[in-house]
Design a protein around this motif. Sequence first.
Motif, PDB file in Angstrom:
ATOM      1  N   PHE A 112       1.724   1.384  -1.179  1.00 26.01           N
ATOM      2  CA  PHE A 112       1.931   0.063  -1.765  1.00 26.01           C
ATOM      3  C   PHE A 112       3.040  -0.690  -1.042  1.00 26.01           C
ATOM      4  O   PHE A 112       2.912  -1.885  -0.713  1.00 26.01           O
ATOM      5  CB  PHE A 112       2.259   0.224  -3.249  1.00 26.01           C
ATOM      6  CG  PHE A 112       2.556  -1.069  -3.941  1.00 26.01           C
ATOM      7  CD1 PHE A 112       1.535  -1.984  -4.216  1.00 26.01           C
ATOM      8  CD2 PHE A 112       3.860  -1.387  -4.310  1.00 26.01           C
ATOM      9  CE1 PHE A 112       1.819  -3.187  -4.847  1.00 26.01           C
ATOM     10  CE2 PHE A 112       4.134  -2.592  -4.933  1.00 26.01           C
ATOM     11  CZ  PHE A 112       3.120  -3.488  -5.215  1.00 26.01           C
ATOM     12  N   LEU A 113       4.138   0.005  -0.753  1.00 28.62           N
ATOM     13  CA  LEU A 113       5.261  -0.620  -0.040  1.00 28.62           C
ATOM     14  C   LEU A 113       4.856  -1.022   1.367  1.00 28.62           C
ATOM     15  O   LEU A 113       5.244  -2.094   1.875  1.00 28.62           O
ATOM     16  CB  LEU A 113       6.458   0.330  -0.008  1.00 28.62           C
ATOM     17  CG  LEU A 113       7.119   0.615  -1.364  1.00 28.62           C
ATOM     18  CD1 LEU A 113       8.185   1.683  -1.219  1.00 28.62           C
ATOM     19  CD2 LEU A 113       7.730  -0.665  -1.936  1.00 28.62           C
ATOM     20  N   LEU A 114       4.060  -0.159   2.008  1.00 30.11           N
ATOM     21  CA  LEU A 114       3.601  -0.483   3.362  1.00 30.11           C
ATOM     22  C   LEU A 114       2.685  -1.701   3.351  1.00 30.11           C
ATOM     23  O   LEU A 114       2.730  -2.532   4.276  1.00 30.11           O
ATOM     24  CB  LEU A 114       2.878   0.723   3.974  1.00 30.11           C
ATOM     25  CG  LEU A 114       3.770   1.882   4.427  1.00 30.11           C
ATOM     26  CD1 LEU A 114       2.913   3.059   4.886  1.00 30.11           C
ATOM     27  CD2 LEU A 114       4.690   1.444   5.567  1.00 30.11           C
ATOM     28  N   SER A 115       1.854  -1.790   2.317  1.00 25.59           N
ATOM     29  CA  SER A 115       0.943  -2.955   2.246  1.00 25.59           C
ATOM     30  C   SER A 115       1.724  -4.251   2.067  1.00 25.59           C
ATOM     31  O   SER A 115       1.399  -5.292   2.664  1.00 25.59           O
ATOM     32  CB  SER A 115      -0.059  -2.772   1.105  1.00 25.59           C
ATOM     33  OG  SER A 115       0.606  -2.740  -0.144  1.00 25.59           O
ATOM     34  N   ILE A 116       2.782  -4.172   1.235  1.00 23.03           N
ATOM     35  CA  ILE A 116       3.629  -5.369   1.043  1.00 23.03           C
ATOM     36  C   ILE A 116       4.323  -5.741   2.355  1.00 23.03           C
ATOM     37  O   ILE A 116       4.400  -6.920   2.743  1.00 23.03           O
ATOM     38  CB  ILE A 116       4.657  -5.113  -0.069  1.00 23.03           C
ATOM     39  CG1 ILE A 116       3.945  -4.964  -1.425  1.00 23.03           C
ATOM     40  CG2 ILE A 116       5.686  -6.240  -0.130  1.00 23.03           C
ATOM     41  CD1 ILE A 116       4.865  -4.613  -2.565  1.00 23.03           C
TER      42      ILE A 116
END
Length: 316
Positions: free
Chosen positions: A299-303
């Motif tokens: 999720f953090l990488l997608s953001i």
Amino acid sequence: YYFVNTISPTYETQIEYHAPGDVIVSRVQKAFFNDDSLIKKDRNIFNSQYIFEAFDKKVNSHSFRKSVFDQYNYSERLGLNSDDLDSIYSFIDRVKKNTKNSKKLSTLLYMKGPKPKILSDFLNDLVSSAHSSLISDFEEIELNYVTTKIDEIKMKQNREIDFLNEFYLNEVRALNSQLLLAKSLEDKDTDLEKVSLVFHNEPLLKTSILSSSSRSMVFPLWYLYGQKFIENEIQRSSAITEFKSEKYLQLDSALKSLESFKIELKDIELVDISWSLIPNDPFSPKKRLIMIIVLSIAFLLSIFLWYVIVLFKPSK
């Protein structure tokens, strides 16, 4: 997700045991032979700490663990060759002691591995076998004390019988000697002074009387009671086949007390054991935690990726 599921789970099993309480210690001490007049030893050494340390030493003995492994055929259960000592000891060495256990006179053992039932069974078999073995050790030690005392008393009895045999043999000899003398003097006038002088130092079958001159004189009993008396005494002494003096009877009573002794500790739980249970969930990997971490990172990488795309997107 696929990668996480391919990791073999590792389970942890535990077993804990504690030193016995005062009630158990008292039962153990009462099970021993408690007649101090026959066997003197310090029974206070069988206290809570002594029992626990003896048990703990046995459980943590490498050779004892190997004997339990062989006794319960864990090679077959694990699919190991009985000659593959490296694999066998690798499994045995999985038994670890929790050094962070702060409880006094208490030990926590644990094992980690992929087969929770086998791990749990091995810990239970190890502690159960150590308990049975320690009971056998205590019983053997006590019975050795008793057996040693029995042998000692039997030796004393044999010495007493030898002494009594010799005593009665000497008595019969002395009686026969006096009987011969009595017969030889049967038809002769006997000088009381000479008879007294001959038997003055004779330790057997003599009595003292006062002569007419009030001087003490010693005479053999046959002289006072006749030949028939001494013949009866010879017959009586010769007929004795079982010699039982007061000392012999005391020894025999002690012997019967020792021979009737039986020690039984098998119904006593020497240590307080919290048995190992088969764990339901693996110790590792923590699949749920791993999935949460992976999803959080994704999720953090997608953001971050969205931010980079927006940042470098050419403006219209």
